[in-house]
Design an enzyme around this catalytic site. Structure first.
Site, PDB file in Angstrom:
ATOM      1  N   SER A 183       0.850  -1.196   0.000  1.00 45.00           N
ATOM      2  CA  SER A 183       0.000   0.000   0.000  1.00 45.00           C
ATOM      3  C   SER A 183       0.878   1.234   0.000  1.00 45.00           C
ATOM      4  O   SER A 183       2.050   1.173   0.399  1.00 45.00           O
ATOM      5  CB  SER A 183      -0.861  -0.011   1.268  1.00 45.00           C
ATOM      6  OG  SER A 183      -1.489   1.233   1.467  1.00 45.00           O
ATOM      7  N   TYR A 196      -3.053  -1.415  10.480  1.00 55.58           N
ATOM      8  CA  TYR A 196      -3.015  -1.768   9.049  1.00 55.58           C
ATOM      9  C   TYR A 196      -1.742  -1.236   8.388  1.00 55.58           C
ATOM     10  O   TYR A 196      -1.025  -1.972   7.700  1.00 55.58           O
ATOM     11  CB  TYR A 196      -4.251  -1.172   8.382  1.00 55.58           C
ATOM     12  CG  TYR A 196      -4.280  -1.210   6.877  1.00 55.58           C
ATOM     13  CD1 TYR A 196      -4.741  -2.336   6.199  1.00 55.58           C
ATOM     14  CD2 TYR A 196      -3.883  -0.103   6.113  1.00 55.58           C
ATOM     15  CE1 TYR A 196      -4.801  -2.362   4.812  1.00 55.58           C
ATOM     16  CE2 TYR A 196      -3.934  -0.121   4.730  1.00 55.58           C
ATOM     17  CZ  TYR A 196      -4.394  -1.251   4.085  1.00 55.58           C
ATOM     18  OH  TYR A 196      -4.445  -1.284   2.717  1.00 55.58           O
TER      19      TYR A 196
HETATM   20  P1  NAD Z   1     -11.799  -5.713  -0.757  1.00 53.01           P
HETATM   21  O1  NAD Z   1     -12.693  -5.420   0.390  1.00 53.01           O
HETATM   22  O2  NAD Z   1     -12.413  -5.915  -2.077  1.00 53.01           O
HETATM   23  O3  NAD Z   1     -10.887  -6.975  -0.458  1.00 53.01           O
HETATM   24  C1  NAD Z   1     -10.437  -7.353   0.819  1.00 53.01           C
HETATM   25  C2  NAD Z   1     -10.504  -8.859   0.828  1.00 53.01           C
HETATM   26  O4  NAD Z   1      -9.854  -9.386   1.960  1.00 53.01           O
HETATM   27  C3  NAD Z   1     -11.919  -9.399   0.825  1.00 53.01           C
HETATM   28  O5  NAD Z   1     -12.049 -10.185  -0.329  1.00 53.01           O
HETATM   29  C4  NAD Z   1     -12.019 -10.267   2.050  1.00 53.01           C
HETATM   30  O6  NAD Z   1     -12.742 -11.464   1.839  1.00 53.01           O
HETATM   31  C5  NAD Z   1     -10.553 -10.558   2.316  1.00 53.01           C
HETATM   32  N1  NAD Z   1     -10.321 -10.821   3.742  1.00 53.01           N
HETATM   33  C6  NAD Z   1     -10.358  -9.934   4.761  1.00 53.01           C
HETATM   34  N2  NAD Z   1     -10.095 -10.562   5.920  1.00 53.01           N
HETATM   35  C7  NAD Z   1      -9.904 -11.876   5.622  1.00 53.01           C
HETATM   36  C8  NAD Z   1      -9.617 -13.035   6.393  1.00 53.01           C
HETATM   37  N3  NAD Z   1      -9.449 -12.965   7.719  1.00 53.01           N
HETATM   38  N4  NAD Z   1      -9.527 -14.230   5.752  1.00 53.01           N
HETATM   39  C9  NAD Z   1      -9.693 -14.315   4.403  1.00 53.01           C
HETATM   40  N5  NAD Z   1      -9.918 -13.246   3.618  1.00 53.01           N
HETATM   41  C10 NAD Z   1     -10.044 -12.038   4.231  1.00 53.01           C
HETATM   42  O7  NAD Z   1     -10.746  -4.524  -0.783  1.00 53.01           O
HETATM   43  P2  NAD Z   1      -9.486  -4.182  -1.704  1.00 53.01           P
HETATM   44  O8  NAD Z   1      -9.303  -2.724  -1.527  1.00 53.01           O
HETATM   45  O9  NAD Z   1      -9.603  -4.744  -3.051  1.00 53.01           O
HETATM   46  O10 NAD Z   1      -8.302  -4.885  -0.921  1.00 53.01           O
HETATM   47  C11 NAD Z   1      -7.354  -5.717  -1.548  1.00 53.01           C
HETATM   48  C12 NAD Z   1      -5.961  -5.326  -1.095  1.00 53.01           C
HETATM   49  O11 NAD Z   1      -5.665  -4.001  -1.552  1.00 53.01           O
HETATM   50  C13 NAD Z   1      -5.743  -5.298   0.415  1.00 53.01           C
HETATM   51  O12 NAD Z   1      -4.473  -5.864   0.705  1.00 53.01           O
HETATM   52  C14 NAD Z   1      -5.702  -3.822   0.737  1.00 53.01           C
HETATM   53  O13 NAD Z   1      -4.937  -3.541   1.877  1.00 53.01           O
HETATM   54  C15 NAD Z   1      -5.027  -3.306  -0.514  1.00 53.01           C
HETATM   55  N6  NAD Z   1      -5.156  -1.875  -0.711  1.00 53.01           N
HETATM   56  C16 NAD Z   1      -6.366  -1.319  -0.929  1.00 53.01           C
HETATM   57  C17 NAD Z   1      -6.451   0.051  -1.086  1.00 53.01           C
HETATM   58  C18 NAD Z   1      -7.777   0.736  -1.316  1.00 53.01           C
HETATM   59  O14 NAD Z   1      -7.811   1.969  -1.303  1.00 53.01           O
HETATM   60  N7  NAD Z   1      -8.854   0.001  -1.544  1.00 53.01           N
HETATM   61  C19 NAD Z   1      -5.297   0.855  -1.014  1.00 53.01           C
HETATM   62  C20 NAD Z   1      -4.056   0.236  -0.786  1.00 53.01           C
HETATM   63  C21 NAD Z   1      -4.004  -1.144  -0.642  1.00 53.01           C
END
Ligand code: NAD
Length: 290
Positions: A183, A196
């Site tokens: 991130s 986080y």
């Molecule tokens: P999202 O909500 O679509 O995905 C998060 C996923 O994590 C979900 O599919 C959920 O099922 C899974 N998850 C959470 N806890 C879990 C557990 N205990 N066991 C199994 N699965 C679990 O959100 P996203 O934004 O697509 O997130 C994907 C990645 O992107 C993450 O690593 C997040 O930190 C990273 N990210 C997102 C952003 C943003 O702005 N959305 C920014 C930087 C990084």
């Protein structure tokens, strides 16, 4: 709609919205774009098998769709969002690839090993491991963060990457690729996301170390560091006013659509990236990560 129009559909201000963790795609306004109508594959992952944690929604769904259109079979691991996972499976199968689903909590090491076992029994091997799932929650004060929350965030975001990588490695041949989702917080921690953001720093360091450790096995390890992305994680874990203005303070002035994250994952997974290992690919809408 043109590609620009799709990206601009996720421009702040967003309608007021809030969801329960872990969030559902269908409840988002606007619904994110995962490349359903736009991603075109070129056979760059032909014959490969991938595990994608958090593959049901957001970035993970966009990566699953892109991988399938590039010719890979996909196992989608997710916590409990069955509807979202079924939707991702629909798109992977529509691309002519196999899709396995594995619901459950990756903070449990035994479940991580089960996820790998399922992929091996379905596909016979693992070529690509995308460690993408994460848990986050916002807190304004240090004393508001329960010990359990700190531990759960580490168990989900970083410990699981270790268990999954260790279980997958024996099934990965030469040319294998591990891609971890880091991130912008790896480099510029948001204080209201302290647990986080701390795990995201650890993920980048883990990536750099593991890349060196696995180099002689010809398995590459990299991370993608997204800036703001319009996914269920945001309305499920951030205050309403932050959601409404999400991504506005980035140079491009909006969050990414999940579809805009898929290309670096495809590149890092493909054999074209044969000399890229230990890298962080920043996808941060113009905010530098140095
Ligand atoms: P999202 O909500 O679509 O995905 C998060 C996923 O994590 C979900 O599919 C959920 O099922 C899974 N998850 C959470 N806890 C879990 C557990 N205990 N066991 C199994 N699965 C679990 O959100 P996203 O934004 O697509 O997130 C994907 C990645 O992107 C993450 O690593 C997040 O930190 C990273 N990210 C997102 C952003 C943003 O702005 N959305 C920014 C930087 C990084």
């Amino acid at each position: 709609m043109t590609d620009t129009a799709v990206a601009d559909a996720a421009k702040p201000p967003f309608p007021e919205q809030q969801q329960q963790v872990p969030g559902k795609t269908a409840q988002m306004a606007p619904v994110p774009d995962h490349g359903e109508e736009s991603y075109r594959g070129h056979g760059r992952l032909h014959g490969k098998a991938a595990i994608i944690t958090g593959g049901d929604s957001g970035i993970g769904r966009a990566v699953a769709i892109a991988f399938a259109r590039e010719g890979a079979d996909v196992l989608v691991s997710y916590l409990c969002e069955d509807e979202d996972a079924a939707e991702t499976r629909k798109w992977v199968e529509k691309a002519g690839q196999k899709c396995a689903l594995a619901a459950g909590d990756i903070s449990d090491p035994e479940h991580c090993r089960e996820v790998v076992k399922t992929a091996v029994s379905e596909f016979g091997k693992v070529d690509i491991l995308v460690n993408n799932a994460a848990h986050q929650m916002s807190f304004e004060n240090l004393e508001d963060i329960p010990d359990e929350e700190w531990q759960q965030t580490f168990a989900t975001n970083i410990h699981a990457m270790f268990y999954l990588a260790k279980a997958a490695l024996p099934h990965m041949g030469e040319g294998g690729s591990i891609i971890n989702t880091a991130s912008i917080n790896s480099d510029k921690p948001n204080p209201s996301l302290l647990p986080y953001a701390t795990t995201k720093g650890a993920i980048q360091n883990f990536t750099a170390g593991l890349a060196q450790l696995l180099a002689d096995k010809k398995v590459r390890v990299n991370c993608v560091a997204p800036g703001p992305v319009w996914t269920p994680l945001i309305p499920a874990t951030m205050p309403k006013d932050t959601v409404a203005e999400f991504g506005k303070d980035y140079p491009i002035g909006r969050p990414a659509q999940p579809a805009e994250l898929a290309p670096p994952y495809v590149m890092l997974a493909s054999d074209e990236a044969s000399y890229i290992s230990g890298a962080t690919v920043a996808v941060t809408g113009g905010k530098p990560m140095i």
